[in-house]
Write a protein that holds these residues in place. Structure first.
Motif, PDB file in Angstrom:
ATOM      1  N   ARG A   5      55.558  66.584 132.996  1.00 31.32           N
ATOM      2  CA  ARG A   5      54.868  67.187 131.834  1.00 31.32           C
ATOM      3  C   ARG A   5      53.550  66.471 131.530  1.00 31.32           C
ATOM      4  O   ARG A   5      53.139  66.390 130.379  1.00 31.32           O
ATOM      5  CB  ARG A   5      55.762  67.165 130.589  1.00 31.32           C
ATOM      6  N   MET A   6      52.899  65.974 132.549  1.00 27.13           N
ATOM      7  CA  MET A   6      51.665  65.222 132.318  1.00 27.13           C
ATOM      8  C   MET A   6      50.549  66.103 131.772  1.00 27.13           C
ATOM      9  O   MET A   6      49.800  65.700 130.889  1.00 27.13           O
ATOM     10  CB  MET A   6      51.194  64.555 133.620  1.00 27.13           C
ATOM     11  N   ARG A   7      50.425  67.318 132.295  1.00 26.63           N
ATOM     12  CA  ARG A   7      49.299  68.167 131.901  1.00 26.63           C
ATOM     13  C   ARG A   7      49.375  68.578 130.431  1.00 26.63           C
ATOM     14  O   ARG A   7      48.384  68.441 129.701  1.00 26.63           O
ATOM     15  CB  ARG A   7      49.215  69.367 132.844  1.00 26.63           C
ATOM     16  N   PRO A   8      50.527  69.078 129.946  1.00 22.28           N
ATOM     17  CA  PRO A   8      50.585  69.403 128.517  1.00 22.28           C
ATOM     18  C   PRO A   8      50.454  68.183 127.616  1.00 22.28           C
ATOM     19  O   PRO A   8      49.893  68.271 126.516  1.00 22.28           O
ATOM     20  CB  PRO A   8      51.958  70.082 128.348  1.00 22.28           C
ATOM     21  N   LEU A   9      50.940  67.038 128.089  1.00 23.37           N
ATOM     22  CA  LEU A   9      50.759  65.809 127.301  1.00 23.37           C
ATOM     23  C   LEU A   9      49.275  65.467 127.171  1.00 23.37           C
ATOM     24  O   LEU A   9      48.837  64.977 126.125  1.00 23.37           O
ATOM     25  CB  LEU A   9      51.509  64.647 127.961  1.00 23.37           C
ATOM     26  N   LEU A  10      48.499  65.738 128.211  1.00 23.07           N
ATOM     27  CA  LEU A  10      47.058  65.505 128.143  1.00 23.07           C
ATOM     28  C   LEU A  10      46.422  66.348 127.046  1.00 23.07           C
ATOM     29  O   LEU A  10      45.548  65.879 126.318  1.00 23.07           O
ATOM     30  CB  LEU A  10      46.391  65.848 129.481  1.00 23.07           C
ATOM     31  N   THR A  11      46.864  67.595 126.941  1.00 22.32           N
ATOM     32  CA  THR A  11      46.295  68.483 125.927  1.00 22.32           C
ATOM     33  C   THR A  11      46.605  67.979 124.523  1.00 22.32           C
ATOM     34  O   THR A  11      45.718  67.867 123.668  1.00 22.32           O
ATOM     35  CB  THR A  11      46.840  69.921 126.102  1.00 22.32           C
ATOM     36  N   VAL A  12      47.857  67.663 124.273  1.00 25.83           N
ATOM     37  CA  VAL A  12      48.263  67.208 122.937  1.00 25.83           C
ATOM     38  C   VAL A  12      47.596  65.871 122.594  1.00 25.83           C
ATOM     39  O   VAL A  12      47.043  65.688 121.505  1.00 25.83           O
ATOM     40  CB  VAL A  12      49.802  67.086 122.852  1.00 25.83           C
ATOM     41  N   ALA A  13      47.625  64.930 123.556  1.00 29.98           N
ATOM     42  CA  ALA A  13      47.043  63.610 123.303  1.00 29.98           C
ATOM     43  C   ALA A  13      45.527  63.699 123.108  1.00 29.98           C
ATOM     44  O   ALA A  13      44.961  63.020 122.240  1.00 29.98           O
ATOM     45  CB  ALA A  13      47.376  62.659 124.447  1.00 29.98           C
ATOM     46  N   SER A  14      44.857  64.549 123.888  1.00 29.81           N
ATOM     47  CA  SER A  14      43.403  64.699 123.755  1.00 29.81           C
ATOM     48  C   SER A  14      43.035  65.295 122.408  1.00 29.81           C
ATOM     49  O   SER A  14      42.068  64.868 121.763  1.00 29.81           O
ATOM     50  CB  SER A  14      42.856  65.575 124.882  1.00 29.81           C
ATOM     51  N   ALA A  15      43.802  66.291 121.975  1.00 29.47           N
ATOM     52  CA  ALA A  15      43.544  66.907 120.670  1.00 29.47           C
ATOM     53  C   ALA A  15      43.698  65.879 119.550  1.00 29.47           C
ATOM     54  O   ALA A  15      42.846  65.770 118.654  1.00 29.47           O
ATOM     55  CB  ALA A  15      44.492  68.087 120.442  1.00 29.47           C
ATOM     56  N   ARG A  16      44.759  65.102 119.614  1.00 27.21           N
ATOM     57  CA  ARG A  16      45.001  64.081 118.584  1.00 27.21           C
ATOM     58  C   ARG A  16      43.951  62.974 118.649  1.00 27.21           C
ATOM     59  O   ARG A  16      43.513  62.459 117.620  1.00 27.21           O
ATOM     60  CB  ARG A  16      46.402  63.500 118.768  1.00 27.21           C
ATOM     61  N   LEU A  17      43.555  62.604 119.864  1.00 28.37           N
ATOM     62  CA  LEU A  17      42.526  61.584 120.032  1.00 28.37           C
ATOM     63  C   LEU A  17      41.219  62.020 119.368  1.00 28.37           C
ATOM     64  O   LEU A  17      40.473  61.196 118.844  1.00 28.37           O
ATOM     65  CB  LEU A  17      42.285  61.322 121.523  1.00 28.37           C
ATOM     66  N   CYS A  18      40.980  63.329 119.375  1.00 28.93           N
ATOM     67  CA  CYS A  18      39.763  63.877 118.766  1.00 28.93           C
ATOM     68  C   CYS A  18      39.952  64.226 117.288  1.00 28.93           C
ATOM     69  O   CYS A  18      39.116  64.914 116.695  1.00 28.93           O
ATOM     70  CB  CYS A  18      39.298  65.107 119.552  1.00 28.93           C
ATOM     71  N   GLY A  19      41.069  63.802 116.720  1.00 32.73           N
ATOM     72  CA  GLY A  19      41.269  63.961 115.285  1.00 32.73           C
ATOM     73  C   GLY A  19      41.893  65.264 114.851  1.00 32.73           C
ATOM     74  O   GLY A  19      41.827  65.615 113.665  1.00 32.73           O
ATOM     75  N   TYR A  20      42.528  65.995 115.784  1.00 30.92           N
ATOM     76  CA  TYR A  20      43.161  67.270 115.411  1.00 30.92           C
ATOM     77  C   TYR A  20      44.392  66.996 114.561  1.00 30.92           C
ATOM     78  O   TYR A  20      45.357  66.394 115.012  1.00 30.92           O
ATOM     79  CB  TYR A  20      43.557  68.048 116.666  1.00 30.92           C
ATOM     80  N   GLU A  21      44.345  67.445 113.312  1.00 34.55           N
ATOM     81  CA  GLU A  21      45.467  67.191 112.398  1.00 34.55           C
ATOM     82  C   GLU A  21      45.867  68.445 111.635  1.00 34.55           C
ATOM     83  O   GLU A  21      46.454  68.375 110.570  1.00 34.55           O
ATOM     84  CB  GLU A  21      45.090  66.083 111.403  1.00 34.55           C
ATOM     85  N   SER A  22      45.528  69.599 112.179  1.00 28.81           N
ATOM     86  CA  SER A  22      45.843  70.853 111.498  1.00 28.81           C
ATOM     87  C   SER A  22      47.351  71.070 111.407  1.00 28.81           C
ATOM     88  O   SER A  22      48.120  70.544 112.216  1.00 28.81           O
ATOM     89  CB  SER A  22      45.199  72.022 112.250  1.00 28.81           C
ATOM     90  N   ASP A  23      47.758  71.838 110.408  1.00 30.83           N
ATOM     91  CA  ASP A  23      49.186  72.140 110.246  1.00 30.83           C
ATOM     92  C   ASP A  23      49.670  73.196 111.232  1.00 30.83           C
ATOM     93  O   ASP A  23      50.874  73.397 111.379  1.00 30.83           O
ATOM     94  CB  ASP A  23      49.456  72.647 108.815  1.00 30.83           C
ATOM     95  N   ASP A  24      48.726  73.916 111.874  1.00 33.39           N
ATOM     96  CA  ASP A  24      49.168  74.972 112.796  1.00 33.39           C
ATOM     97  C   ASP A  24      49.599  74.360 114.136  1.00 33.39           C
ATOM     98  O   ASP A  24      49.549  73.148 114.335  1.00 33.39           O
ATOM     99  CB  ASP A  24      48.080  76.027 113.001  1.00 33.39           C
ATOM    100  N   ASP A  25      50.038  75.221 115.051  1.00 35.96           N
ATOM    101  CA  ASP A  25      50.575  74.725 116.325  1.00 35.96           C
ATOM    102  C   ASP A  25      49.713  75.164 117.506  1.00 35.96           C
ATOM    103  O   ASP A  25      50.208  75.313 118.620  1.00 35.96           O
ATOM    104  CB  ASP A  25      52.017  75.220 116.512  1.00 35.96           C
ATOM    105  N   ARG A  26      48.425  75.360 117.257  1.00 30.84           N
ATOM    106  CA  ARG A  26      47.575  75.862 118.344  1.00 30.84           C
ATOM    107  C   ARG A  26      47.496  74.883 119.513  1.00 30.84           C
ATOM    108  O   ARG A  26      47.415  75.301 120.673  1.00 30.84           O
ATOM    109  CB  ARG A  26      46.184  76.195 117.809  1.00 30.84           C
ATOM    110  N   HIS A  27      47.509  73.580 119.216  1.00 28.11           N
ATOM    111  CA  HIS A  27      47.464  72.614 120.321  1.00 28.11           C
ATOM    112  C   HIS A  27      48.742  72.664 121.149  1.00 28.11           C
ATOM    113  O   HIS A  27      48.718  72.463 122.367  1.00 28.11           O
ATOM    114  CB  HIS A  27      47.204  71.196 119.795  1.00 28.11           C
ATOM    115  N   ILE A  28      49.866  72.983 120.484  1.00 26.97           N
ATOM    116  CA  ILE A  28      51.135  73.125 121.215  1.00 26.97           C
ATOM    117  C   ILE A  28      51.099  74.375 122.099  1.00 26.97           C
ATOM    118  O   ILE A  28      51.567  74.361 123.245  1.00 26.97           O
ATOM    119  CB  ILE A  28      52.332  73.213 120.236  1.00 26.97           C
ATOM    120  N   LYS A  29      50.523  75.456 121.573  1.00 32.04           N
ATOM    121  CA  LYS A  29      50.396  76.678 122.378  1.00 32.04           C
ATOM    122  C   LYS A  29      49.526  76.434 123.609  1.00 32.04           C
ATOM    123  O   LYS A  29      49.820  76.921 124.706  1.00 32.04           O
ATOM    124  CB  LYS A  29      49.815  77.817 121.533  1.00 32.04           C
ATOM    125  N   LEU A  30      48.447  75.680 123.413  1.00 33.46           N
ATOM    126  CA  LEU A  30      47.575  75.370 124.552  1.00 33.46           C
ATOM    127  C   LEU A  30      48.304  74.506 125.577  1.00 33.46           C
ATOM    128  O   LEU A  30      48.172  74.720 126.792  1.00 33.46           O
ATOM    129  CB  LEU A  30      46.311  74.659 124.074  1.00 33.46           C
TER     130      LEU A  30
END
Length: 285
Positions: A5-30
């Motif tokens: 699961r390295m690729r989806p972890l990259l998406t979630v970690a990159s979003a959080r690293l860039c300060g993504y803190e929204s209540d929605d789940d768009r980063h999870i969908k990506l």
């Protein structure tokens, strides 16, 4: 048989690293999109390669047949695009759709160069950038995009993913000749038996004499393989340092991936991404 699961972890970690803190789940969908695309390519790959194992278990095509595997792969591709549309960003849709088409182009290029021992290293690198690294790059890039970081952070994360993906595939190709089957999730020497042109083969072929080159032409180009040929191939690679140099190249790309994260402050998320680089390379030890 779940993967790393390295690729989806990259998406979630990159979003959080860039300060993504929204209540929605768009980063999870990506992240799900990315994993669906990856899974679809694996299903199709195993059909093309006639692979019997995937992650240490019988492959889908060996259990349910080629038709079911291709159709389920197609379903995962289309489902990933549905999720992309749900996210509601044309720019993100563009990045992931281009990644999907690039992966297909890489598959075709690999097919064209299959069993051709004269394949140059540059062509091999083009194949692994398209087949493997492009999805790593897109996975990290869309994490920045969903956090609305479309400047240096987006560029840095795309570069991080690309270099990590190249390093990851180089290690994979080296491990096919020196890894342990229990760790690989596939049979040692699968690439050799299928006549795949990978960097260890390219380097061993270039560095060998006439007798060595005839061996590679017989076993890889003509697929005329006999008992003991895999062991002889491994011995030639040892003699010509082709696996060691493949791993050295992986470390080079790993260093570039680490450097790409230099503009981000030191945080646990950055540390996690740096650990991903260590994991990709340390599998060889």
């Amino acid at each position: 048989a779940g993967g790393k699961r390295m690729r989806p972890l990259l998406t979630v970690a990159s979003a959080r690293l860039c300060g993504y803190e929204s209540d929605d789940d768009r980063h999870i969908k990506l992240a799900t999109c990315v994993e669906f695309i990856h899974s679809a390519t694996l299903l199709h790959d195993d059909v093309v390669d006639v692979s019997a194992l995937r992650r240490g278990k019988p492959s889908a095509n060996s259990v349910w047949g080629d038709k079911a595997s291709v159709l389920v792969g197609d379903f995962l591709f289309t489902r990933s695009f549905e999720l992309m549309v749900d996210v509601g960003s044309l720019d993100i849709l563009g990045v992931l759709s281009r990644a999907s088409s690039t992966i297909a182009e890489g598959e075709v290029l690999q097919l064209v160069s299959q069993r051709d021992t004269s394949t140059p290293e540059a062509t091999y690198l083009e194949v692994i950038k398209a087949k493997t690294a492009k999805l790593f790059a897109a996975a990290a890039e869309v994490g920045a995009m969903i956090a609305s970081r479309n400047g240096p952070e987006r560029v840095a994360l795309e570069s991080f993913g690309m270099n990590l993906g190249i390093a990851f595939q180089l290690v994979d190709d080296a491990l096919d000749y020196v890894g342990r089957q229990a760790d690989l999730g596939k049979t040692v020497g699968d690439d050799f038996r299928e006549g795949k042109i990978t960097l260890p083969v390219i380097l061993a072929f270039l560095r060998g004499g006439a007798v060595d080159r005839e061996f590679w032409k017989r076993t890889i180009e003509r697929l005329d393989q006999r008992d003991g040929d895999l062991e002889h191939a491994q011995a030639l690679m040892e003699r010509h340092h082709s696996v060691a140099d493949t791993l050295e190249r992986a470390r080079h790309y790993g260093a570039m991936a680490r450097d790409a994260l230099g503009l981000f402050p030191d945080t646990p998320l950055k540390a996690a991404l740096l650990e991903a680089v260590d994991f990709a390379i340390d599998r060889a030890h």
